[in-house]
Design a protein around this motif. Structure first.
Motif, mmCIF file in Angstrom:
data_model
loop_
_atom_site.group_PDB
_atom_site.id
_atom_site.type_symbol
_atom_site.label_atom_id
_atom_site.label_comp_id
_atom_site.label_asym_id
_atom_site.label_seq_id
_atom_site.Cartn_x
_atom_site.Cartn_y
_atom_site.Cartn_z
ATOM 1 N N VAL A 1 5.271 2.007 6.252
ATOM 2 C CA VAL A 1 4.354 2.619 7.210
ATOM 3 C C VAL A 1 3.087 1.789 7.422
ATOM 4 O O VAL A 1 2.604 1.647 8.539
ATOM 5 C CB VAL A 1 3.957 4.049 6.763
ATOM 6 N N CYS A 2 2.566 1.218 6.335
ATOM 7 C CA CYS A 2 1.259 0.563 6.453
ATOM 8 C C CYS A 2 1.355 -0.878 6.943
ATOM 9 O O CYS A 2 0.407 -1.428 7.483
ATOM 10 C CB CYS A 2 0.529 0.605 5.121
ATOM 11 N N GLY A 3 2.498 -1.506 6.744
ATOM 12 C CA GLY A 3 2.683 -2.877 7.227
ATOM 13 C C GLY A 3 2.000 -3.934 6.390
ATOM 14 O O GLY A 3 1.764 -5.034 6.875
ATOM 15 N N SER A 4 1.699 -3.660 5.138
ATOM 16 C CA SER A 4 0.976 -4.681 4.375
ATOM 17 C C SER A 4 1.869 -5.647 3.609
ATOM 18 O O SER A 4 1.395 -6.685 3.169
ATOM 19 C CB SER A 4 -0.035 -4.033 3.428
ATOM 20 N N ASP A 5 3.157 -5.343 3.437
ATOM 21 C CA ASP A 5 3.958 -6.224 2.576
ATOM 22 C C ASP A 5 5.021 -7.024 3.324
ATOM 23 O O ASP A 5 6.123 -7.231 2.821
ATOM 24 C CB ASP A 5 4.593 -5.438 1.431
ATOM 25 N N ALA A 6 4.679 -7.492 4.529
ATOM 26 C CA ALA A 6 5.611 -8.377 5.235
ATOM 27 C C ALA A 6 5.668 -9.700 4.483
ATOM 28 O O ALA A 6 4.633 -10.253 4.112
ATOM 29 C CB ALA A 6 5.148 -8.610 6.666
ATOM 30 N N SER B 1 0.831 -1.180 0.000
ATOM 31 C CA SER B 1 0.000 0.000 0.000
ATOM 32 C C SER B 1 0.874 1.240 0.000
ATOM 33 O O SER B 1 0.997 1.920 -1.010
ATOM 34 C CB SER B 1 -0.939 -0.020 1.199
ATOM 35 N N CYS B 2 1.536 1.506 1.123
ATOM 36 C CA CYS B 2 2.277 2.768 1.217
ATOM 37 C C CYS B 2 3.601 2.719 0.469
ATOM 38 O O CYS B 2 4.080 3.719 -0.019
ATOM 39 C CB CYS B 2 2.529 3.110 2.673
ATOM 40 N N ALA B 3 4.213 1.522 0.416
ATOM 41 C CA ALA B 3 5.539 1.338 -0.190
ATOM 42 C C ALA B 3 6.645 2.082 0.563
ATOM 43 O O ALA B 3 7.729 2.263 0.033
ATOM 44 C CB ALA B 3 5.543 1.724 -1.663
ATOM 45 N N ALA C 1 8.957 -5.946 2.196
ATOM 46 C CA ALA C 1 9.570 -5.896 0.864
ATOM 47 C C ALA C 1 9.923 -4.471 0.474
ATOM 48 O O ALA C 1 10.856 -4.228 -0.283
ATOM 49 C CB ALA C 1 8.620 -6.500 -0.162
ATOM 50 N N CYS C 2 9.185 -3.487 1.031
ATOM 51 C CA CYS C 2 9.435 -2.093 0.670
ATOM 52 C C CYS C 2 10.612 -1.499 1.425
ATOM 53 O O CYS C 2 10.993 -0.353 1.195
ATOM 54 C CB CYS C 2 8.182 -1.256 0.910
ATOM 55 N N LYS C 3 11.199 -2.255 2.356
ATOM 56 C CA LYS C 3 12.338 -1.708 3.104
ATOM 57 C C LYS C 3 13.644 -2.455 2.837
ATOM 58 O O LYS C 3 14.672 -2.109 3.394
ATOM 59 C CB LYS C 3 12.043 -1.733 4.616
HETATM 60 S S1 FES Z 1 3.948 -1.325 1.599
HETATM 61 FE FE1 FES Z 1 3.394 -0.326 3.422
HETATM 62 S S2 FES Z 1 4.840 -1.126 4.813
HETATM 63 FE FE2 FES Z 1 5.526 -1.886 2.942
#
Ligand code: FES
Lengths: 233, 127
Positions: free
Chosen positions: A58-63, A53-55, A73-75
């Motif tokens: 912040v949102c925590g959706s791509d663990a 979501s946020c990439a 994945a975004c970090k």
């Molecule tokens: S896409 Fe939101 S935390 Fe990685």
């Protein structure tokens, strides 16, 4: 540079069991693994399914499990994981499709610890004031983004998904040690059950997995101490 | 800042957890005392049936060894219980296993205790 990436695939409508698809993609060292997944989805295989979501962490959706470790994945940069990358869904929750797992049981555990402010006293005219020291007490656990990287790295959770899990305890901690809140006893009673904090064996996997660097094992230990001592500071 | 206090009812899990910590604290002097005496002060080559009989002929060492056995074994059995919890998901079965483990601990500790007291007295009588 070229990166070879193995991605866990499972389509419940077509596949009997999961398999891995391999993709070779062009990447910069500073690209994130999420960028590679986007590239695969856009140019190689549009059916690849994952949450984002946020990439921006912040949102925590791509663990997901990247080279065996729970990360966002975004970090994660390509230069940090190398040119051979394996991406799998997080463990312990049912895979719905590809990298997407069913987060419902995770959020049920989260809800079970009453992760909201409880105080039945009438609020003062302006706001409930708190000293900087009292705020500091639970600062670390306010950072949770509910990505589930911790809970799905925990061996106790793998062995029994009835365990409330580190993420829920972290979010309970955030309110238990907030001196404006009055629900600590209720939450501690919940966490004092066998499927509460006592399932934690201090494996420290959660602390290592947390993309927000929360000292999770310490937070769990503080909750254990609050239960045994009855003291909240 | 005044300490905020809450009253949390202590259940079996709380007691088991505390037990692990307190028994570990008690085990440290017991085990180190044992190692120091047997391996350093007396030395392993001097340990024979007569030595054991004389050592255990005192009330102090009878109590010491029974405490060492009971605490170390309880510590281990409670650890085993925790490990088994990973494999036994039915709470009822787990309760039964916990009770069985407790009986196992009590029986072995009692047997060891009796051996320490009775067998040594028998040996002393024959010296
Ligand atoms: S896409 Fe939101 S935390 Fe990685």
């Amino acid at each position: 540079m070229q990166v070879t990436i193995d991605v866990f695939r499972f389509d419940p409508e077509k596949d009997q069991k999961p398999h891995f698809d391999q993709f070779v993609v062009e990447a910069e060292p500073v690209d994130r693994v999420l960028d590679l997944l986007e590239k695969i989805k856009d140019y190689h295989d549009g059916s690849l399914t994952f949450r984002r979501s946020c990439a921006h962490g912040v949102c925590g959706s791509d663990a997901m499990r990247i080279n065996g470790v729970n990360r966002l994945a975004c970090k994660v940069l390509v230069q940090d994981v190398g040119t051979r990358i394996k991406v799998e869904p997080i463990l312990g929750l049912k895979v719905k499709r590809d990298l997407i797992v069913d987060m419902e049981p995770f959020f049920d555990h989260y809800k079970s610890v009453l992760p909201y402010f409880i105080n039945d006293e009438a609020p003062p005219e302006k706001e409930r004031l708190q000293s900087p020291e009292a705020r500091e007490r639970f600062d670390d656990t306010t950072k949770c983004i509910l990505c589930a990287a911790c809970t799905t790295s925990c061996p106790s959770f793998w062995s029994d998904s009835a365990y409330v899990g580190p993420a829920a305890i972290v979010n309970a901690h955030r309110f238990i040690f907030d001196d404006r809140d009055q629900g600590a006893a209720q939450r501690l009673e919940i966490l004092n059950q066998q499927m509460g904090v006592w399932r934690c064996r201090t494996a420290f996997n959660c602390t290592e997995a947390c993309p927000r660097d929360i000292h999770i094992t310490q937070a769990i230990a503080e909750v254990k101490k609050a239960i045994t001592s009855g003291k909240l500071d | 800042m005044a300490t905020r206090q809450v009253k949390i009812s202590q259940n079996y899990e709380t007691i088991a957890w505390k037990w692990m910590r307190y028994s570990a604290i008690l085990l440290i002097p017991l085990v180190f005392g044992h190692v120091l005496l047997q391996d350093v002060i007396v030395g392993v080559y001097e340990i024979n049936a007569d030595y054991v009989a004389r050592r255990l002929g005192t009330w102090f060492f009878q109590a010491y060894d029974i405490a060492l056995l009971g605490f170390a074994f309880a510590h281990g059995v409670n650890g085993l219980r925790q490990v088994l919890r990973d494999f036994i998901h039915n709470p009822k079965t787990f309760r039964l296993v916990s009770i069985a483990l407790f009986i196992f601990w009590a029986a072995i500790t009692a047997y060891g205790g009796i051996a320490i007291v009775m067998a040594v007295n028998a040996k002393l009588a024959s010296l």
